[in-house]
Motif scaffolding. Structure first.
Motif, PDB file in Angstrom:
ATOM      1  N   ASP A  81       9.755   0.039   5.260  1.00  0.00           N
ATOM      2  CA  ASP A  81      10.289  -0.005   3.897  1.00  0.00           C
ATOM      3  C   ASP A  81      11.175   1.203   3.614  1.00  0.00           C
ATOM      4  N   ALA A 124      -0.149  -2.110   8.347  1.00  0.00           N
ATOM      5  CA  ALA A 124       0.136  -1.650   6.979  1.00  0.00           C
ATOM      6  C   ALA A 124       1.019  -0.409   7.014  1.00  0.00           C
ATOM      7  N   VAL A 129       4.981   0.329   5.698  1.00  0.00           N
ATOM      8  CA  VAL A 129       5.471   1.409   4.841  1.00  0.00           C
ATOM      9  C   VAL A 129       6.686   2.076   5.492  1.00  0.00           C
ATOM     10  N   ASP A 132       2.730   6.117  -1.184  1.00  0.00           N
ATOM     11  CA  ASP A 132       2.203   4.808  -0.796  1.00  0.00           C
ATOM     12  C   ASP A 132       0.694   4.914  -0.613  1.00  0.00           C
ATOM     13  N   VAL A 154      -2.740   2.899   0.399  1.00  0.00           N
ATOM     14  CA  VAL A 154      -3.235   1.708   1.095  1.00  0.00           C
ATOM     15  C   VAL A 154      -4.758   1.653   0.959  1.00  0.00           C
ATOM     16  N   GLU A 214      -3.756  -7.739   3.360  1.00  0.00           N
ATOM     17  CA  GLU A 214      -2.510  -8.516   3.590  1.00  0.00           C
ATOM     18  C   GLU A 214      -1.977  -8.300   5.001  1.00  0.00           C
ATOM     19  N   HIS A 215      -2.600  -7.379   5.734  1.00  0.00           N
ATOM     20  CA  HIS A 215      -2.151  -7.091   7.104  1.00  0.00           C
ATOM     21  C   HIS A 215      -3.172  -7.557   8.129  1.00  0.00           C
ATOM     22  N   ARG A 268       3.540   3.242  -4.822  1.00  0.00           N
ATOM     23  CA  ARG A 268       3.410   1.867  -4.330  1.00  0.00           C
ATOM     24  C   ARG A 268       1.975   1.656  -3.855  1.00  0.00           C
ATOM     25  N   ARG A 269       1.338   0.586  -4.297  1.00  0.00           N
ATOM     26  CA  ARG A 269      -0.008   0.245  -3.849  1.00  0.00           C
ATOM     27  C   ARG A 269       0.061  -0.867  -2.811  1.00  0.00           C
ATOM     28  N   HIS A 270      -0.821  -0.820  -1.828  1.00  0.00           N
ATOM     29  CA  HIS A 270      -0.809  -1.834  -0.758  1.00  0.00           C
ATOM     30  C   HIS A 270      -2.226  -2.336  -0.509  1.00  0.00           C
ATOM     31  N   GLN A 271      -2.379  -3.649  -0.409  1.00  0.00           N
ATOM     32  CA  GLN A 271      -3.669  -4.287  -0.102  1.00  0.00           C
ATOM     33  C   GLN A 271      -3.765  -4.415   1.430  1.00  0.00           C
TER      34      GLN A 271
END
Ligand SMILES: COc1ccc2nc(C(=O)O)sc2c1
Length: 252
Positions: free
Chosen positions: A76, A69, A73, A4, A6, A39-40, A33-36
Motif C-alpha cells: 500500500d 497482512a 501494508v 497501520d 493489525v 482477511e489474510h 489504518r486498521r486491518h483485520q
C-alpha cells in the motif's frame, strides 16, 4: 505520520477516533489504518492460530496471515510491486512494533524517537503470541521493535497499541494545542511532575501551598522543581538516581 494497526479485534482501535487523536486525523496530521488479520487467511474458518510446536498450553498465531497482512501494508505504501518484494534499505523501512511481555519496556524517550518517524506498523497479537518467525522474516522489510508497556501481562496487544499510539502521537507538533504543556509533564525531563492545584484556594479546609498564591514566578518555579525532585525521590528512586547521574541537581 501513517500508522497501520493489525489485529483480530480492530474495533478495539475505534477509541483512537475520539478526542485529540481523532481531531489530529481529521486535521490530516495523522493517518490511522486498521486491518483485520482474518482477511489474510484462506480457509473457510479464517483460522489465525494453531497448537504450539513442542507442546504447552494455549494457541500460537500462525505466521502466514501475519506475513500477508504486513506485505499488504508494504504494498500500500510501495507503488512498485517489485520494490515491495525486495529487502528495503534501512532508512526506507517502516517500523514494526510488536507488543509483547518479552519486549523492551516502552518509555517516554522511545515515544519521542517513534514520534519523529513517518510510518509505524503495530502487530497486536493474541493467544500465547505470534510465531517467532514473523519477527525474524520481517527484519528485512521493517525495523522490528518488540515492546512491552510494563511488567505485567495483558490478554493481547491491542491495549498496549492504544497506550503507545497515544503516547507517541500526542508528541507530534499540532496534536496537542499547547506544546508548552508537553515540557512540564512527568518523564519529559526525567522527573515526575509537580503536584497541581486550582481554585478554590481553600477547599474543605485544605489550602493550596502559599507560594503558589505569591505571584513570585521565580519562587513558584523553585518550589515546583523541589516538588518534582521530592516526588521522584520518594516514588521512583530509580528515576531519581538516573537524574542525579545525569544532571547533578538534587535536594539538600
Ligand atoms: C499475545 O499478545 C500479547 C499478550 C500479552 C501482552 N502483554 C503486553 C504488555 O505490554 O504488558 S503486550 C502483550 C501482547
Amino acid at each position: 505520520m501513517r500508522l497501520d494497526l493489525v489485529s483480530i479485534f480492530p474495533e478495539f482501535f475505534d477509541v483512537l477516533d475520539l478526542s485529540l487523536i481523532g481531531r489530529a486525523q481529521q486535521d490530516g496530521l495523522l493517518q490511522i489504518r486498521r486491518h483485520q488479520l482474518r482477511e489474510h487467511t484462506t480457509d473457510r474458518h479464517r483460522t489465525v492460530d494453531d497448537t504450539p510446536t513442542g507442546g504447552g498450553a494455549g494457541m500460537v498465531m500462525r505466521p502466514e496471515p501475519w506475513a500477508l497482512a504486513l506485505e499488504g501494508v508494504l504494498a500500500d505504501v510501495t507503488p512498485d510491486p517489485a520494490e515491495a518484494a525486495e529487502p528495503a534499505p534501512d532508512s526506507a523501512r517502516p517500523t514494526l512494533i510488536i507488543p509483547t511481555p518479552a519486549g523492551a519496556v516502552f518509555t517516554q524517550s522511545i515515544a519521542e524517537d517513534l514520534a519523529r518517524r513517518e510510518h509505524l506498523v503495530f502487530a497486536a497479537g493474541r493467544y500465547e503470541g505470534i510465531d517467532q518467525r514473523v519477527a525474524d522474516w520481517a527484519q528485512e522489510r521493517f525495523e522490528v521493535m518488540p515492546l512491552s508497556i510494563g511488567d505485567y501481562v495483558l490478554n493481547g496487544g491491542e491495549v498496549a497499541v492504544i497506550a503507545m499510539v497515544e503516547a507517541i502521537t500526542r508528541l507530534i507538533p499540532g496534536v496537542i494545542g499547547n506544546p508548552v504543556s508537553l515540557e512540564e509533564e512527568s518523564h519529559s525531563d526525567g522527573l515526575l511532575e509537580y503536584p497541581v492545584y486550582t481554585k478554590p484556594a481553600l477547599w474543605r479546609g485544605l489550602p493550596v501551598p502559599e507560594v503558589l498564591l505569591s505571584g513570585d514566578h521565580a519562587r513558584i518555579a523553585e518550589h515546583r522543581r523541589e516538588q518534582q525532585l521530592r516526588r521522584t525521590r520518594e516514588i521512583r528512586p530509580d528515576l531519581y538516581a538516573r537524574h542525579l547521574a545525569q544532571r547533578g541537581d538534587h535536594l539538600a
